[in-house]
Each structure stands twice: as C-alpha cells, then as structure tokens.
Design a protein around this motif. Structure first.
Motif, PDB file in Angstrom:
ATOM      1  N   ALA A   1       0.855  -1.188   0.000  1.00  0.00           N
ATOM      2  CA  ALA A   1       0.000   0.000   0.000  1.00  0.00           C
ATOM      3  C   ALA A   1       0.887   1.232   0.000  1.00  0.00           C
ATOM      4  N   GLY A   2       0.486   2.240  -0.796  1.00  0.00           N
ATOM      5  CA  GLY A   2       1.205   3.509  -0.809  1.00  0.00           C
ATOM      6  C   GLY A   2       1.926   3.784  -2.115  1.00  0.00           C
ATOM      7  N   ILE A   3       2.669   4.902  -2.095  1.00  0.00           N
ATOM      8  CA  ILE A   3       3.417   5.356  -3.276  1.00  0.00           C
ATOM      9  C   ILE A   3       4.840   5.706  -2.844  1.00  0.00           C
ATOM     10  N   VAL A   4       5.806   5.210  -3.610  1.00  0.00           N
ATOM     11  CA  VAL A   4       7.228   5.494  -3.384  1.00  0.00           C
ATOM     12  C   VAL A   4       7.781   6.104  -4.661  1.00  0.00           C
TER      13      VAL A   4
ATOM     14  N   ALA B   1       9.251   7.295   0.421  1.00  0.00           N
ATOM     15  CA  ALA B   1       7.794   7.179   0.509  1.00  0.00           C
ATOM     16  C   ALA B   1       7.147   8.559   0.341  1.00  0.00           C
ATOM     17  N   LEU B   2       6.194   8.648  -0.581  1.00  0.00           N
ATOM     18  CA  LEU B   2       5.438   9.886  -0.770  1.00  0.00           C
ATOM     19  C   LEU B   2       4.128   9.854   0.003  1.00  0.00           C
ATOM     20  N   THR B   3       3.746   8.676   0.453  1.00  0.00           N
ATOM     21  CA  THR B   3       2.577   8.486   1.308  1.00  0.00           C
ATOM     22  C   THR B   3       2.994   7.479   2.382  1.00  0.00           C
ATOM     23  N   ASP B   4       2.174   7.296   3.382  1.00  0.00           N
ATOM     24  CA  ASP B   4       2.420   6.188   4.307  1.00  0.00           C
ATOM     25  C   ASP B   4       2.306   4.891   3.504  1.00  0.00           C
ATOM     26  N   CYS B   5       3.231   3.970   3.743  1.00  0.00           N
ATOM     27  CA  CYS B   5       3.296   2.738   2.953  1.00  0.00           C
ATOM     28  C   CYS B   5       3.355   1.508   3.845  1.00  0.00           C
ATOM     29  N   LYS B   6       2.738   0.457   3.372  1.00  0.00           N
ATOM     30  CA  LYS B   6       2.895  -0.862   3.989  1.00  0.00           C
ATOM     31  C   LYS B   6       3.737  -1.686   3.036  1.00  0.00           C
ATOM     32  N   ILE B   7       4.800  -2.295   3.562  1.00  0.00           N
ATOM     33  CA  ILE B   7       5.695  -3.095   2.737  1.00  0.00           C
ATOM     34  C   ILE B   7       5.942  -4.457   3.380  1.00  0.00           C
TER      35      ILE B   7
ATOM     36  N   TYR C   1       2.145  13.452 -19.738  1.00  0.00           N
ATOM     37  CA  TYR C   1       1.165  13.655 -18.663  1.00  0.00           C
ATOM     38  C   TYR C   1      -0.036  12.718 -18.834  1.00  0.00           C
ATOM     39  N   LEU C   2      -0.514  12.559 -20.061  1.00  0.00           N
ATOM     40  CA  LEU C   2      -1.632  11.655 -20.329  1.00  0.00           C
ATOM     41  C   LEU C   2      -1.254  10.211 -19.992  1.00  0.00           C
ATOM     42  N   ILE C   3      -0.031   9.823 -20.309  1.00  0.00           N
ATOM     43  CA  ILE C   3       0.447   8.472 -19.985  1.00  0.00           C
ATOM     44  C   ILE C   3       0.515   8.292 -18.471  1.00  0.00           C
ATOM     45  N   LEU C   4       1.010   9.313 -17.770  1.00  0.00           N
ATOM     46  CA  LEU C   4       1.073   9.261 -16.306  1.00  0.00           C
ATOM     47  C   LEU C   4      -0.321   9.029 -15.728  1.00  0.00           C
ATOM     48  N   GLN C   5      -1.309   9.762 -16.215  1.00  0.00           N
ATOM     49  CA  GLN C   5      -2.677   9.618 -15.715  1.00  0.00           C
ATOM     50  C   GLN C   5      -3.214   8.208 -15.954  1.00  0.00           C
ATOM     51  N   GLU C   6      -2.841   7.628 -17.089  1.00  0.00           N
ATOM     52  CA  GLU C   6      -3.294   6.276 -17.424  1.00  0.00           C
ATOM     53  C   GLU C   6      -2.590   5.222 -16.557  1.00  0.00           C
ATOM     54  N   GLU C   7      -1.277   5.390 -16.359  1.00  0.00           N
ATOM     55  CA  GLU C   7      -0.498   4.387 -15.632  1.00  0.00           C
ATOM     56  C   GLU C   7      -0.658   4.484 -14.117  1.00  0.00           C
ATOM     57  N   TYR C   8      -0.935   5.677 -13.620  1.00  0.00           N
ATOM     58  CA  TYR C   8      -1.077   5.897 -12.173  1.00  0.00           C
ATOM     59  C   TYR C   8      -2.390   6.627 -11.894  1.00  0.00           C
ATOM     60  N   PRO C   9      -3.515   5.943 -12.093  1.00  0.00           N
ATOM     61  CA  PRO C   9      -4.809   6.613 -11.893  1.00  0.00           C
ATOM     62  C   PRO C   9      -4.944   7.179 -10.473  1.00  0.00           C
ATOM     63  N   GLY C  10      -5.344   8.432 -10.396  1.00  0.00           N
ATOM     64  CA  GLY C  10      -5.585   9.067  -9.112  1.00  0.00           C
ATOM     65  C   GLY C  10      -4.345   9.532  -8.363  1.00  0.00           C
ATOM     66  N   ILE C  11      -3.169   9.380  -8.952  1.00  0.00           N
ATOM     67  CA  ILE C  11      -1.932   9.753  -8.245  1.00  0.00           C
ATOM     68  C   ILE C  11      -1.912  11.245  -7.911  1.00  0.00           C
TER      69      ILE C  11
ATOM     70  N   LEU D   1      -4.132  13.067  -6.801  1.00  0.00           N
ATOM     71  CA  LEU D   1      -4.860  13.367  -5.570  1.00  0.00           C
ATOM     72  C   LEU D   1      -4.084  12.915  -4.334  1.00  0.00           C
ATOM     73  N   LYS D   2      -3.018  12.159  -4.539  1.00  0.00           N
ATOM     74  CA  LYS D   2      -2.305  11.547  -3.421  1.00  0.00           C
ATOM     75  C   LYS D   2      -0.943  12.161  -3.133  1.00  0.00           C
ATOM     76  N   ILE D   3      -0.349  12.822  -4.137  1.00  0.00           N
ATOM     77  CA  ILE D   3       0.998  13.381  -3.951  1.00  0.00           C
ATOM     78  C   ILE D   3       1.038  14.829  -4.419  1.00  0.00           C
ATOM     79  N   PRO D   4       2.002  15.619  -3.929  1.00  0.00           N
ATOM     80  CA  PRO D   4       2.119  17.014  -4.370  1.00  0.00           C
ATOM     81  C   PRO D   4       2.396  17.119  -5.879  1.00  0.00           C
ATOM     82  N   GLN D   5       1.848  18.175  -6.479  1.00  0.00           N
ATOM     83  CA  GLN D   5       1.975  18.367  -7.924  1.00  0.00           C
ATOM     84  C   GLN D   5       3.425  18.525  -8.384  1.00  0.00           C
ATOM     85  N   TYR D   6       4.279  19.115  -7.526  1.00  0.00           N
ATOM     86  CA  TYR D   6       5.666  19.299  -7.966  1.00  0.00           C
ATOM     87  C   TYR D   6       6.365  17.958  -8.201  1.00  0.00           C
TER      88      TYR D   6
END
Length: 191
Positions: free
Chosen positions: A53-56, A97-103, A152-162, A164-169
C-alpha cells in the motif's frame, strides 16, 4: 496477512505451496512513513520489498541540485535498488515514501539463496527484472520522443488518481517540467 504479496507473485508466475512457504519465511511486514526512505543515495542495497500500500518515488538530484523523479512505485509493486543489489555498488537513485506505505521486505541475500535451489523463485526474479528493464526503457523513450502533454496523459493512465495523493511538484519532476508548465497543461486539458 500475506495474501496480497502471494496474489502479486502468482499473477507473475503461479507458485507452488512449497515455494510460497519458503517465500513467507523471508518476507517480513514493515511500514514506511511518508518522507521515510527505503534506500538513500550512497547506501549499499541489501533488501527488496513488496509495496502493498502507498506510493514510493525513485529520484536523483543532478549536479545543479535539481530533483528528477525517475519513477513512481504505486502498490502493488516491487521496490529496491536492483542496480545496487546486482552490482554490489552504492545506490545512485534514492527511494522515498510519498505516502504512508505498507511493505513486506526481504534480504536480497536470502532471496538469492532460495533461488539457488528453486526454479520457480529464479524464474520469478527473472520476470520481475525483465519487467523492470522494459519499464525503464519505455520511460526513456517517452522522455525522448513525447512532449510533456503526451507524457502527462500516460502518467494519468499508468497511475490513476496519483494527482490526488501526492504534491503536484513531484509530478512535474517526473515529467521533467516545471510546476508552472504542469499547471498550464492541466488548465489546457480541463477546458
């Protein structure tokens, strides 16, 4: 417990109960809090992990101090510095880790030992390495041949909803553009 990691491995290659039993002995549950590192630049990699769970992010900093996000790992995924593990050299690309993660982490040495006597684990390792290679090559080609809007379109397709979870920068760093350019692209696409 380990259902997600077992399902992830079985989707790559079906594993026998014996092999799953061996794997369950080397992977241990852990957490990465937002901002913590799985591995820093300059360290020698010793572990791999299954990101449940999470994003790194995997990133590096150039000589001018500018950050570049090489890739994002969004659960489910395998994380770790494969180049450092294989070459036994210092890691060049930090993983944070860009979010809290379970590994579920494991000693790479233990995985190697299991591989010596187990064709399934050896094959699993090979397929994961091949997929990692293909993913890296795909990103390199996209960076070289596509404009920022297409990436950017590829990013949206490969990481749906990302977004909303990480800072835009971080997304801008990944696309190789400034936050201002990303804002322009997003405004243009929302019209």
């Amino acid at each position: 417990m380990m259902e997600n990691i077992i399902s992830f491995f079985n989707n790559i290659i079906p594993l026998s109960e014996k092999t799953l039993g061996l794997m369950s002995k080397v992977f241990i549950s852990a957490e990465l809090k937002k901002g913590e590192y799985f591995i820093r630049k300059g360290q020698f990699a010793k572990e791999i992990a299954f990101l449940e769970a999470g994003i790194v992010r995997a990133y590096y900093i150039n000589n001018e101090g500018k950050e570049y996000n090489k890739t994002f790992f969004s659960a489910p995924a395998i994380i770790g510095s494969y180049a450092s593990l294989i070459s036994k050299s210092k890691n060049a690309v930090a993983q944070q880790a860009l979010t809290d993660c379970k590994i579920w982490k494991a000693s790479f040495h233990e995985i190697e030992k299991l591989s010596e006597g187990n064709f399934e684990i050896e094959r699993l390792r090979r397929i994961i390495a091949e997929n990692y290679f293909l993913s890296n090559e795909k990103k390199e080609i996209e960076m070289a041949l596509l404009d920022a809007e297409e990436r950017y379109l590829i990013l949206q397709e490969e990481y749906p909803g990302i977004e909303l979870k990480i800072p835009q920068y971080h997304i801008a760093y990944y696309l190789g553009i400034s936050a201002t350019q990303l804002s322009r692209i997003r405004n243009k696409m929302s019209r």
